[in-house]
Design an enzyme around this catalytic site. Structure first.
Site, PDB file in Angstrom:
ATOM      1  N   CYS A   1       0.853  -1.191   0.000  1.00 22.03           N
ATOM      2  CA  CYS A   1       0.000   0.000   0.000  1.00 22.03           C
ATOM      3  C   CYS A   1       0.884   1.235   0.000  1.00 22.03           C
ATOM      4  O   CYS A   1       2.076   1.160   0.317  1.00 22.03           O
ATOM      5  CB  CYS A   1      -0.932   0.004   1.213  1.00 22.03           C
TER       6      CYS A   1
ATOM      7  N   CYS B   1       2.874   1.823   3.144  1.00 21.38           N
ATOM      8  CA  CYS B   1       4.048   0.952   3.258  1.00 21.38           C
ATOM      9  C   CYS B   1       5.205   1.531   2.444  1.00 21.38           C
ATOM     10  O   CYS B   1       6.350   1.578   2.913  1.00 21.38           O
ATOM     11  CB  CYS B   1       3.734  -0.451   2.763  1.00 21.38           C
TER      12      CYS B   1
ATOM     13  N   ASP C   1      -9.936   8.710 -37.254  1.00 15.17           N
ATOM     14  CA  ASP C   1      -9.348   8.841 -38.584  1.00 15.17           C
ATOM     15  C   ASP C   1     -10.009   7.816 -39.510  1.00 15.17           C
ATOM     16  O   ASP C   1     -10.552   6.815 -39.038  1.00 15.17           O
ATOM     17  CB  ASP C   1      -7.838   8.600 -38.493  1.00 15.17           C
TER      18      ASP C   1
END
Length: 833
Positions: free
Chosen positions: A31, A34, A470
């Site tokens: 996380c 951490c 395009d």
């Protein structure tokens, strides 16, 4: 662990100073909190130059000066933050810069979550808690006092609870200590503090329950993150580690001439050791180990790992193949065109990992919010534990939502409620809610042939209001073919093709390939060699051709050479030709680009009768691109080229509308008539024709001003300026195009416009999942926080619901993105094979 020389820089003294990079696996770093703790610990190591920490992959890439630090110092700093470094590949200081992309750890290895040492301690602690609760509430007769501390009696149940704290709580307290030394106010520090405080005042049940439940929550979070990393590991496993290479055995003493086959033996080596130009052998059912070109053999090849297309593609001599693809039933000899670290699959994996490292706007907001949320709730927890006992004398009863709730003034009750708020102060579920969604979405897209290069693009694609597309190579197949050759005057078809093909042999435009192919089919040889060739961007080409002695040459060409042009009708109008009659429609109306048939001043009058009335308009109405061939004074004729519309194009446009895209616009440099015909076939809302590259940029900017956020879909090269201008730039058919992979925000690896609705659907769903995760986390935390002072939330409930439950909930919700699959009509799937 892997150490490699990643860069060499000049020192102040003018010498060379080498910097090494350690790429390490840190599975428990899962996380942002951490990662922050590890970053602070590494920051205190003298010699660490840079640290790239990726909690979603569980890896740390640390650059350091080997003269001031060693890899052991880096590992010690990471483990000093409380996270074990589990491995990688060992490298020496003699590694070279070229090694920097070859080794190291791309994602943390799978963890044995449920049989790890911490898991065993957790299960033992759970047994102690269960036995303690049994003696406390069921076997009360056996719950005798067996010891005392400071005249406080300790019963059997108390000792069991203390055993649970010692077994399951010590790892939590140790992590909290590391957090304190790194000045990180995170969940480990909060839980460790709560366990110590509860134990210190004799609340053994609460301390043991908190230690065991929090440990279980951590194990479940580790398991959930490990599952999320599985999708990355699956990508890494697509490319084989070994390759069978044909190498010269050296048995022959006769030197080989260039291009002559070399007698060799098949040798199995690491894919990293195969060089460009070597030949690898791929047998039926094997994975192709490296990108290359087929030199011998043929086979149907499953390219789904790259393009996401499950229908095998037939490959034969001269065709390109990609690492990770699987041969179905044939034998191939492939000449390697890129090393293992530079293959298309390797670049995809690298970009997917890079995408997860980039924070989205939502992640940045969440991190900022969490930085304020946790300290505020910690302060509230302290106030909850300290203030009510001071201000509440006798018990107070209050009615809340029809219920009578008593507020006592004893310290014990409010201390437990303060501990409960400390549990709720952890923002883990809130913080990981977005990263796990990005991991799930980006890796799921990669498996289906869509490369999203950042979570911000995943979010942005789901919010676009307009999709600009395009034409050539996107809505159409980009496989041009000449359909009509219309000579004028005395020019014959062979002469017209010879002049056009002579100039186009210097061009790289797809139209050039079509004209050269038609000239070859018609047997037109002896093509002239142009000189002074020039590409007129967006209009055509010109060059000098020696036509002396040929019919159709200009009598004014004194040296035998004359300047010829091949290009759009607009180019010849600039040269002074009046094409109004040729553009006039059959019903008598005129092309909107002319003045209705009145020849402009300076027009070349001799050409007015060269085309039948409405010739060019008729070709353009059929969706054909018309190029004219001639000099500044004479027109030789016209060549019409057609491009087939992709079978999935109309369905893709309809599906985008159904999914909520308000406006689909076609932007093309082709002529008005062709653009109109293609637009009608595919059902776009609007089209804009005859656009030069800078005009496409202006068109995107106009769409942004008028309608909102725009996604532009193109080929990634000619449309690069427009792709960069749009909020999201999407390149089609990027598997074999390095430029598209590098420049686009999102790349559709195969030539499949049908993946565009899937991309929008995935992104839109991901945005919904992220919002659900963020707001659900906040709502649950808020409800629990309100319930704590009222005595409605226990420590166990706070851990099970507020921490463990929400972390599992947001992770499970994010994994739903893997279930978003591409859909497409069956007829399009058949025709695109």
């Amino acid at each position: 662990m892997s150490t490699e020389a990643d860069a060499t820089r000049e020192s102040d003294g003018g010498g060379q100073r080498r910097e090494l990079t350690a790429r390490l696996a840190v599975p428990e770093m899962d996380c942002p909190s951490c990662a922050g703790k590890v970053d602070k610990s590494l920051g205190r190591v003298d010699g660490v130059v840079d640290a790239d920490l990726n909690p979603t992959t569980g890896t740390a890439t640390v650059t350091y000066d080997p003269d001031r630090a060693a890899e052991a110092d880096v590992v010690e700093a990471i483990e000093g933050a409380g996270y074990e470094v589990t491995g990688g590949m060992d490298g020496g200081d003699g590694a070279t810069e070229s090694d920097s992309s070859a080794g190291g750890v791309n994602v943390a290895p799978p963890s044995e979550v449920w049989t790890s040492p911490r898991a065993k301690k957790t299960w033992l602690g759970a047994v102690f808690v269960a036995l303690g609760l049994s003696f406390e509430f069921v076997l009360t007769g056996g719950n005798a006092a067996v010891a005392s501390v400071l005249e406080y009696p300790l019963h059997v149940a108390d000792l069991l609870f203390l055993g649970a704290v010692a077994v399951s709580g010590v790892p939590v307290v140790r992590s909290g200590y590391y957090s304190a030394t790194n000045r990180s106010l995170d969940i480990d520090l909060l839980m460790g503090t709560a366990i110590i405080a509860a134990t210190g005042i004799g609340y053994f049940v609460e301390a043991a329950t908190l230690a065991v439940l929090f440990s279980i929550a951590e194990l479940l979070e580790d398991y959930a993150m490990d599952r999320a990393r599985d999708s990355l590991r699956e990508l890494l496993e697509l490319s084989p580690d070994e390759a069978t290479v044909v190498r010269d055995t050296g048995s022959s003493e006769t030197p080989r001439a260039d291009g002559e086959a070399v007698d060799g033996a098949e040798v199995t080596v690491d894919a990293d050791d195969v060089a460009v130009g070597e030949t690898v052998v791929v047998r039926p059912g094997d994975k192709i180990p490296l990108d290359g070109t087929v030199r011998e053999g043929g086979s149907a090849v499953d390219e789904s790992p790259i393009t996401g297309e499950s229908v095998p593609v037939d490959k034969s001599e001269g065709d390109e193949v990609y690492a990770g693809s699987i041969t179905e039933d044939g034998y191939l000899e492939v000449e390697v065109t890129s090393t293992a670290g530079d293959s298309t699959l390797s670049r995809i994996i690298e970009m997917v990992q890079g995408a997860q490292a980039k924070q989205t706007e939502t992640e940045q907001f969440v991190d900022r919010f969490a930085g304020h949320y946790t300290p505020v709730v910690v302060v509230l927890a302290i106030l909850t534990a300290a203030v009510p006992p001071l201000v509440i004398g006798d018990p107070v009863t209050a009615g809340v939502a029809g219920y009578e709730i008593a507020f006592a003034g004893d310290w014990g009750t409010w201390f437990v409620r303060g501990l409960t708020l400390l549990v709720i102060a952890c923002p883990c579920a809130f913080v990981i809610s977005t990263p796990v969604s990005v991991v799930s979405g980006v890796t799921s897209a990669a498996k289906n042939g869509v490369l999203i290069k950042g979570g911000n693009y995943l979010e942005a694609m789901g919010e676009v209001d307009v999709v600009a597309v395009d034409k050539t190579g996107t809505l159409t197949k980009g496989e041009l073919a000449v359909t009509d050759v219309v000579p004028v005057g005395d020019t014959d078809e062979a002469t017209l093709l010879r002049r056009a093909a002579g100039l186009e042999r210097r061009s790289e435009h797809p139209i050039a390939d079509a004209i050269l192919a038609r000239a070859d089919e018609a047997g037109v040889g002896d093509l002239p060699e142009p000189t002074g060739f020039e590409s007129l961007t967006g209009r055509g080409i010109r060059g000098e051709i020696d036509v002396s002695g040929e019919a159709g040459g200009s009598a004014d060409a004194s040296d035998g050479s004359e300047t010829y042009y091949v290009g759009k009708p607009a180019l010849f109008e600039e040269l002074g030709f009046d094409l109004s009659r040729a553009h006039a429609a059959a019903d008598g109306s005129s092309d909107p680009r002319t003045d209705g048939g009145v020849a402009p001043e300076g027009a070349v009058e001799a050409v007015e009768a060269t085309f039948d009335e409405g010739t060019l308009a008729a070709l353009e109405r059929e969706g054909k691109t018309v190029v004219l061939v001639g000099t500044e004074t004479a027109l030789l004729g016209a060549i019409a080229i057609a491009d087939e519309v992709r079978p999935a194009s109309r369905w893709a446009v309809e599906r985008l509308h159904a999914l909520g895209v308000e406006h689909v616009v076609m932007l093309t440099g082709d002529n008005e008539g062709t653009a109109r015909a293609i637009a009608e076939q595919v059902g776009v809302d609007e089209y804009r024709a005859e656009l030069l590259p800078d005009e496409k940029v202006a068109a995107v900017e106009e769409l942004q001003a008028a309608s909102g956020e725009v996604a532009m879909v193109g080929d990634g090269i000619n449309d690069a300026p427009a792709l960069a201008t749009a909020e999201v730039g999407i390149a089609m058919g990027a598997a074999g195009t390095d430029t598209a992979l590098e420049t686009a925000d999102i790349a559709l690896m195969g030539d499949d416009i049908g993946k565009l609705p899937y991309l929008y659907d995935l992104s839109h769903t991901a945005n919904g999942v992220i919002r659900q995760n963020v707001w659900a986390s906040l709502a649950v935390k808020a409800l629990l926080a309100i319930g704590v002072p009222l005595g409605l939330v226990s420590v166990a409930l706070a851990v099970v619901v507020g921490d463990m439950g929400m972390s599992l909930g947001v992770t499970g919700n994010a994994m739903r993105l893997a279930s978003v699959d591409p859909e497409r009509p069956a007829d399009a799937a058949r025709d695109d094979r």
